[in-house]
Design a protein around this motif. Sequence first.
Motif, short mmCIF file in Angstrom:
data_model
loop_
_atom_site.label_atom_id
_atom_site.label_comp_id
_atom_site.label_asym_id
_atom_site.label_seq_id
_atom_site.Cartn_x
_atom_site.Cartn_y
_atom_site.Cartn_z
N UNK A 165 0.86 -1.18 0.00
CA UNK A 165 0.00 0.00 0.00
C UNK A 165 0.90 1.22 0.00
N UNK A 166 0.86 2.01 -1.07
CA UNK A 166 1.71 3.18 -1.21
C UNK A 166 0.83 4.43 -1.13
N UNK A 167 0.95 5.17 -0.02
CA UNK A 167 0.18 6.39 0.18
C UNK A 167 0.96 7.59 -0.34
N UNK A 168 0.29 8.44 -1.10
CA UNK A 168 0.81 9.76 -1.45
C UNK A 168 -0.29 10.77 -1.11
N UNK A 169 0.01 12.07 -1.13
CA UNK A 169 -1.06 13.04 -0.82
C UNK A 169 -2.28 12.91 -1.72
N UNK A 170 -2.13 12.42 -2.94
CA UNK A 170 -3.24 12.38 -3.89
C UNK A 170 -3.74 10.98 -4.21
N UNK A 171 -2.89 9.97 -4.02
CA UNK A 171 -3.21 8.64 -4.54
C UNK A 171 -2.83 7.56 -3.54
N UNK A 172 -3.64 6.49 -3.56
CA UNK A 172 -3.29 5.24 -2.86
C UNK A 172 -3.12 4.17 -3.93
N UNK A 173 -1.92 3.61 -4.00
CA UNK A 173 -1.64 2.56 -4.97
C UNK A 173 -1.51 1.23 -4.23
N UNK A 174 -2.36 0.29 -4.64
CA UNK A 174 -2.38 -1.04 -4.03
C UNK A 174 -1.82 -2.02 -5.03
N UNK A 175 -0.82 -2.79 -4.62
CA UNK A 175 -0.17 -3.75 -5.50
C UNK A 175 -0.15 -5.11 -4.82
N UNK A 176 -0.61 -6.12 -5.55
CA UNK A 176 -0.52 -7.52 -5.10
C UNK A 176 0.30 -8.25 -6.14
N UNK A 177 1.47 -8.71 -5.72
CA UNK A 177 2.44 -9.28 -6.66
C UNK A 177 2.85 -10.66 -6.17
N UNK A 178 2.80 -11.66 -7.06
CA UNK A 178 3.25 -13.00 -6.69
C UNK A 178 4.16 -13.56 -7.77
N UNK A 221 -13.10 6.19 -9.54
CA UNK A 221 -12.33 7.06 -10.41
C UNK A 221 -10.89 6.68 -10.54
N UNK A 222 -10.55 5.43 -10.25
CA UNK A 222 -9.16 4.99 -10.30
C UNK A 222 -8.84 4.20 -11.55
N UNK A 223 -7.72 3.50 -11.51
CA UNK A 223 -7.24 2.74 -12.65
C UNK A 223 -6.71 1.40 -12.16
N UNK A 224 -7.07 0.33 -12.86
CA UNK A 224 -6.65 -1.02 -12.48
C UNK A 224 -5.80 -1.62 -13.59
N UNK A 225 -4.69 -2.19 -13.20
CA UNK A 225 -3.80 -2.87 -14.15
C UNK A 225 -3.56 -4.29 -13.63
N UNK A 226 -3.80 -5.27 -14.48
CA UNK A 226 -3.57 -6.67 -14.10
C UNK A 226 -2.86 -7.37 -15.24
N UNK A 227 -2.05 -8.38 -14.90
CA UNK A 227 -1.40 -9.15 -15.94
C UNK A 227 -0.23 -9.94 -15.41
N UNK A 228 0.28 -10.87 -16.23
CA UNK A 228 1.43 -11.68 -15.80
C UNK A 228 2.71 -10.86 -15.75
N UNK A 229 3.61 -11.29 -14.90
CA UNK A 229 4.92 -10.65 -14.77
C UNK A 229 5.92 -11.31 -15.69
N UNK A 230 6.91 -10.55 -16.07
CA UNK A 230 8.00 -11.13 -16.84
C UNK A 230 8.78 -12.11 -15.96
N UNK A 231 8.93 -13.32 -16.43
CA UNK A 231 9.64 -14.34 -15.67
C UNK A 231 8.73 -15.15 -14.77
N UNK A 232 7.41 -14.93 -14.86
CA UNK A 232 6.47 -15.72 -14.07
C UNK A 232 5.85 -14.90 -12.96
N UNK A 233 4.63 -15.25 -12.64
CA UNK A 233 3.93 -14.54 -11.59
C UNK A 233 2.83 -13.65 -12.15
N UNK A 234 2.18 -12.96 -11.27
CA UNK A 234 1.03 -12.14 -11.67
C UNK A 234 1.00 -10.91 -10.78
N UNK A 235 0.57 -9.78 -11.35
CA UNK A 235 0.54 -8.52 -10.61
C UNK A 235 -0.82 -7.86 -10.80
N UNK A 236 -1.37 -7.39 -9.69
CA UNK A 236 -2.59 -6.58 -9.70
C UNK A 236 -2.24 -5.24 -9.08
#
Length: 368
Positions: free
Chosen positions: A306-319, A344-359
């Motif tokens: 969970x990355x907090x900035x004054x304007x945005x919260x970015x949530x990343x789940x990486x395996x 009003x946000x943006x979602x990015x999902x997909x496989x990682x280079x070298x294996x794994x998945x990131x949301x």
Amino acid sequence: MRTPEALRAPLRRLVERRAELFDVALAVVATAVEFGLVDSLRVPPIALTAAAGAALLLRRRHPMPVLAVTIAAAWACAALGEYPGGAPVLVALYTIAEERERRVSVVTAVPVAVFLQAASISSVPVTVGAWALGSYVQTRRRYVAALEERAAQLEREREQLDRIAARDERTAIARELHDIVAHSVTVMLLGVRGARDILPTEPAIAADTLRRVETTAEDSLAELRRMLTVLRDPARDAQLRPQPSLARLDALISGYRDTGMPLTLTVTGERRPLPGGIELSVYRIIEEALTNVLKHARPARVDVTLAFTPETLTVTIDDDGPSRPATPGGHGLTGMRERVIALGGDLTTGPRTGGGFTVTAALPIGNP
């Protein structure tokens, strides 16, 4: 004695034929006025006046021919030395102003006014008044029709908005149910399988695992009961237990660790309280992403950030688990995307280079 129902039928017929009855009454009144202005009892003037009055019965269907007939009758009476008042002519002109387009009625009214003035039948102000009254009635009728059409359009728009709101509500309910059931059932299934495998050799650990399964089931039932309360009676307070929020994130992470998932949680930036809708959505996004990892992958590492900035919260789940195809008919990623778009946000999902998945979900949270 006639019953109210027996009286209602004749009244209904009168209402349905009120336009025809009005035309008859108007024709009778105009003819009576014209008869009152005939000085003699000669047959030709009386016949001409009666013919002009009878023609008024067809004024709505054939306004132009009726006007011609009434003008001819008035001219003939004047030629016979009578002094008609021109009542049938004025009624016919009123009808044209009421039924026809404005430019047509104006072009018609000018020569009629000139004729009636020249023949000393009626003055120009009276003729203009008859035309103006018909024009006003036409304008009023069109205004009322426009109001009725606007009201009907607003009703259609309201029904459409109700359908859209109902569809959105069903989508939100389906998304929430999916998140609750998918998470709890997956955790319970894995817990029961694990307890079954170790029951012969480690009964204490198996019993502890089953207790956690029981707790998960109780929590899920409480969530489902809360949602069903909302569905049955939206006015009631359905908060039988607090809505999931980031305050319960550590417990969620701990529950997944208990299933054997190698999970780490990292928070960067200044963590602060957020609106309930954002905290619920972040919780559900993390829950759904970890459930997918639990169901589809066997990773050696899972990182939640969970990355907090004054304007945005970015949530990343990486395996780093093996790549996995999308599940046909699955709703997990769709539900996450709907939540993020709603905020009003943006979602990015997909496989990682070298294996794994990131949301990755980036949510605007505004200034603190």
